[in-house]
Scaffold this motif. Structure first.
Motif, mmCIF file in Angstrom:
data_model
loop_
_atom_site.group_PDB
_atom_site.id
_atom_site.type_symbol
_atom_site.label_atom_id
_atom_site.label_comp_id
_atom_site.label_asym_id
_atom_site.label_seq_id
_atom_site.Cartn_x
_atom_site.Cartn_y
_atom_site.Cartn_z
ATOM 1 N N GLU A 290 6.125 -8.919 -15.588
ATOM 2 C CA GLU A 290 6.410 -7.491 -15.490
ATOM 3 C C GLU A 290 5.136 -6.657 -15.630
ATOM 4 O O GLU A 290 4.932 -5.681 -14.897
ATOM 5 N N GLU A 291 4.265 -7.052 -16.554
ATOM 6 C CA GLU A 291 3.009 -6.323 -16.757
ATOM 7 C C GLU A 291 2.108 -6.457 -15.535
ATOM 8 O O GLU A 291 1.437 -5.494 -15.133
ATOM 9 N N MET A 292 2.119 -7.646 -14.935
ATOM 10 C CA MET A 292 1.311 -7.872 -13.739
ATOM 11 C C MET A 292 1.780 -6.976 -12.592
ATOM 12 O O MET A 292 0.966 -6.378 -11.883
ATOM 13 N N GLU A 293 3.088 -6.842 -12.428
ATOM 14 C CA GLU A 293 3.612 -6.018 -11.348
ATOM 15 C C GLU A 293 3.279 -4.546 -11.569
ATOM 16 O O GLU A 293 2.938 -3.819 -10.637
ATOM 17 N N LEU A 294 3.355 -4.089 -12.825
ATOM 18 C CA LEU A 294 3.000 -2.710 -13.135
ATOM 19 C C LEU A 294 1.529 -2.437 -12.830
ATOM 20 O O LEU A 294 1.182 -1.394 -12.272
ATOM 21 N N LYS A 295 0.676 -3.391 -13.201
ATOM 22 C CA LYS A 295 -0.760 -3.224 -12.937
ATOM 23 C C LYS A 295 -1.031 -3.237 -11.437
ATOM 24 O O LYS A 295 -1.856 -2.461 -10.937
ATOM 25 N N ARG A 296 -0.333 -4.089 -10.724
ATOM 26 C CA ARG A 296 -0.516 -4.170 -9.279
ATOM 27 C C ARG A 296 -0.135 -2.841 -8.610
ATOM 28 O O ARG A 296 -0.852 -2.353 -7.734
ATOM 29 N N VAL A 297 0.986 -2.251 -9.027
ATOM 30 C CA VAL A 297 1.417 -0.960 -8.484
ATOM 31 C C VAL A 297 0.401 0.126 -8.831
ATOM 32 O O VAL A 297 0.067 0.975 -7.996
ATOM 33 N N GLU A 298 -0.115 0.082 -10.060
ATOM 34 C CA GLU A 298 -1.126 1.056 -10.486
ATOM 35 C C GLU A 298 -2.378 0.959 -9.615
ATOM 36 O O GLU A 298 -2.952 1.977 -9.199
ATOM 37 N N ILE A 299 -2.784 -0.263 -9.302
ATOM 38 C CA ILE A 299 -3.970 -0.480 -8.470
ATOM 39 C C ILE A 299 -3.720 -0.001 -7.039
ATOM 40 O O ILE A 299 -4.582 0.647 -6.425
ATOM 41 N N ILE A 300 -2.555 -0.290 -6.499
ATOM 42 C CA ILE A 300 -2.237 0.145 -5.132
ATOM 43 C C ILE A 300 -2.247 1.669 -5.044
ATOM 44 O O ILE A 300 -2.798 2.255 -4.098
ATOM 45 N N ASN A 301 -1.656 2.335 -6.032
ATOM 46 C CA ASN A 301 -1.671 3.798 -6.042
ATOM 47 C C ASN A 301 -3.097 4.337 -6.130
ATOM 48 O O ASN A 301 -3.445 5.327 -5.468
ATOM 49 N N PHE A 302 -3.910 3.689 -6.943
ATOM 50 C CA PHE A 302 -5.318 4.066 -7.071
ATOM 51 C C PHE A 302 -6.043 3.936 -5.734
ATOM 52 O O PHE A 302 -6.803 4.830 -5.333
ATOM 53 N N LEU A 303 -5.816 2.830 -5.021
ATOM 54 C CA LEU A 303 -6.484 2.603 -3.734
ATOM 55 C C LEU A 303 -6.087 3.652 -2.703
ATOM 56 O O LEU A 303 -6.933 4.145 -1.945
ATOM 57 N N HIS A 304 -4.815 4.003 -2.675
ATOM 58 C CA HIS A 304 -4.370 5.064 -1.762
ATOM 59 C C HIS A 304 -5.041 6.388 -2.119
ATOM 60 O O HIS A 304 -5.474 7.130 -1.225
ATOM 61 N N LEU A 305 -5.127 6.677 -3.403
ATOM 62 C CA LEU A 305 -5.755 7.920 -3.854
ATOM 63 C C LEU A 305 -7.213 7.988 -3.411
ATOM 64 O O LEU A 305 -7.667 9.000 -2.853
ATOM 65 N N ILE A 306 -7.968 6.904 -3.628
ATOM 66 C CA ILE A 306 -9.397 6.884 -3.282
ATOM 67 C C ILE A 306 -9.588 6.967 -1.770
ATOM 68 O O ILE A 306 -10.440 7.722 -1.276
ATOM 69 N N TYR A 307 -8.801 6.226 -1.014
ATOM 70 C CA TYR A 307 -8.925 6.220 0.447
ATOM 71 C C TYR A 307 -8.697 7.625 1.012
ATOM 72 O O TYR A 307 -9.484 8.141 1.821
ATOM 73 N N HIS A 308 -7.614 8.258 0.567
ATOM 74 C CA HIS A 308 -7.307 9.604 1.057
ATOM 75 C C HIS A 308 -8.360 10.615 0.602
ATOM 76 O O HIS A 308 -8.682 11.558 1.347
#
Length: 400
Positions: A290-308
């Motif tokens: 569960e912690e891994m999935e939360l971190k993965r979602v956090e990273i994906i959101n971060f990547l979208h933020l930086i790209y945009h």
């Protein structure tokens, strides 16, 4: 001969490389490190039914508006020369900024050729300055300053104990130096062909080496960056490379995220081993599911933020390699973007289908761009003039 008609069923995509690589392809040489990437791009273009050709700046006839390019004839299994029109889309893989390359880029703009990426490089200091003005991005940026004088550098090291120096326009870890202050000694390291670690008893002694290291470069400016207390594995630093691209519909696609484990004592993770993000979190850091999935979602959101955020500042990109780190508290830190990622970590960490996708996406996004009206492109992409600052680049940077 002018630019190919945008009504063509098969768009033309021109890939700009160094003279050296084009010469090797003309000689049908396969004995160079980036050949596998050239070949993979050609294969994916064939699968997408796209006219793909490779060329160098000297292959362009500016008056007659054609390019003497080279392409792979799959039936003959040979690289052949052919005269091509100016392409619909330019896939610029050069870091060079010599006079002829600048003229080429400007001519492509004038002729309405679309760019896969709005920028052909990122200036580390400009990126930090620009992103720090975006409020929701600022928390991800480590403290960074432009080197101005020795006194401020010494003070910055005293305050932070671990500091990275980075050439503002260097790539592939070439202009990176790590400095650690331990008691009254300075331990500093850099990687250029091989790892070099030195120790100095005084700041002045170390400064002599810093000046030598950066003054040998064409552009000697460098930034000071507070060291991130990165997670490590086996005592070696770990950071992450995300290959983020746009697909054939213009949507963001996070193709793969790789954890890069540095070699011992190295200040950079170039030439490192690499594993998939999920594998690293689960098998190396032992994150619960569960912690891994939360971190993965956090990273994906971060990547979208930086790209945009980067697109907001510089214009549209077909692909960006985004480097980031996790500190020992699990906080995400942005390290730097890469406009011309070689996809080495992706190849090491992921399966072949994922690797192939990283070459198919630029082709399919090029098809998407070729079918967009010019006014759409101008709204979404930066201008070539946006990068016309005082820059000098080596013409022989790795470019594919």
């Amino acid at each position: 001969m002018t630019k190919a008609s945008s009504t063509d069923i098969r768009p033309y995509v021109g890939v700009l490389l160094t003279n050296g690589l084009i010469n090797k392809l003309k000689k049908t040489s396969v004995n160079f490190p980036s050949y596998s990437r050239v070949l993979e791009l050609a294969k994916e273009a064939r699968a997408a039914n796209v006219h793909l050709f490779f060329f160098a700046s000297r292959n362009v006839d500016f008056k007659k508006k054609y390019i003497n390019g080279i392409y792979l004839d799959f039936k003959k299994q040979r690289w052949l020369k052919k005269r091509f029109p100016f392409p619909h889309v330019l896939y610029d893989r050069l870091g060079s900024r010599n006079e002829k390359v600048l003229k080429l880029r400007k001519t492509m703009e004038t002729e309405g050729v679309k760019k896969l990426n709005s920028m052909f490089y990122f200036n580390k200091w400009a990126v930090y300055e620009d992103l720090s003005r975006i409020e929701n991005v600022k928390p991800f940026l480590p403290e960074t300053k432009l080197f101005t004088d020795e006194d401020s550098l010494e003070e910055f090291i005293d305050e932070n104990k671990v500091v990275y120096l980075k050439g503002v326009k260097s790539g592939k870890g070439k202009g990176v130096m790590q400095i650690k202050k331990v008691d009254n000694k300075y331990i500093y390291s850099h990687f250029k062909g091989m790892l070099t670690v030195k120790e100095a008893d005084s700041f002045a002694a170390m400064m002599d080496d810093i000046n030598s290291f950066y003054n040998q470069k064409t552009d000697s400016r460098f930034i000071l960056q507070k060291g991130i207390d990165l997670i490590n594995y086996g005592g070696n630093n770990v950071d992450f490379r995300a290959e983020v691209q746009r697909d054939g519909e213009g949507n963001l696609d996070i193709v793969g995220i790789s954890a890069r484990i540095a070699i011992k004592n190295s200040p950079i993770t170039i030439h490192s081993s690499a594993v998939k993000l999920d594998t690293f979190l689960a098998d190396y850091l032992h994150y619960p599911k569960e912690e891994m999935e939360l971190k993965r979602v956090e990273i994906i959101n971060f990547l979208h933020l930086i790209y945009h955020a980067l697109e907001k500042v510089y214009g549209y990109f077909g692909e960006i390699g985004i480097d980031f780190g996790l500190d020992k508290e699990g906080k995400i830190w942005f390290i730097e973007p890469n406009a011309k990622t070689a996809k080495v970590s992706l190849m090491k960490a992921h399966d072949h289908q994922t690797y192939k996708k990283a070459f198919y996406n630029p082709i399919s996004f090029s098809m998407f761009l070729a079918n967009q009206p010019d006014d759409w492109f101008k709204k979404h992409c930066g201008n070539f003039s946006a990068v016309e600052e005082e820059i000098a680049f080596s013409c022989d940077e790795e470019d594919i």
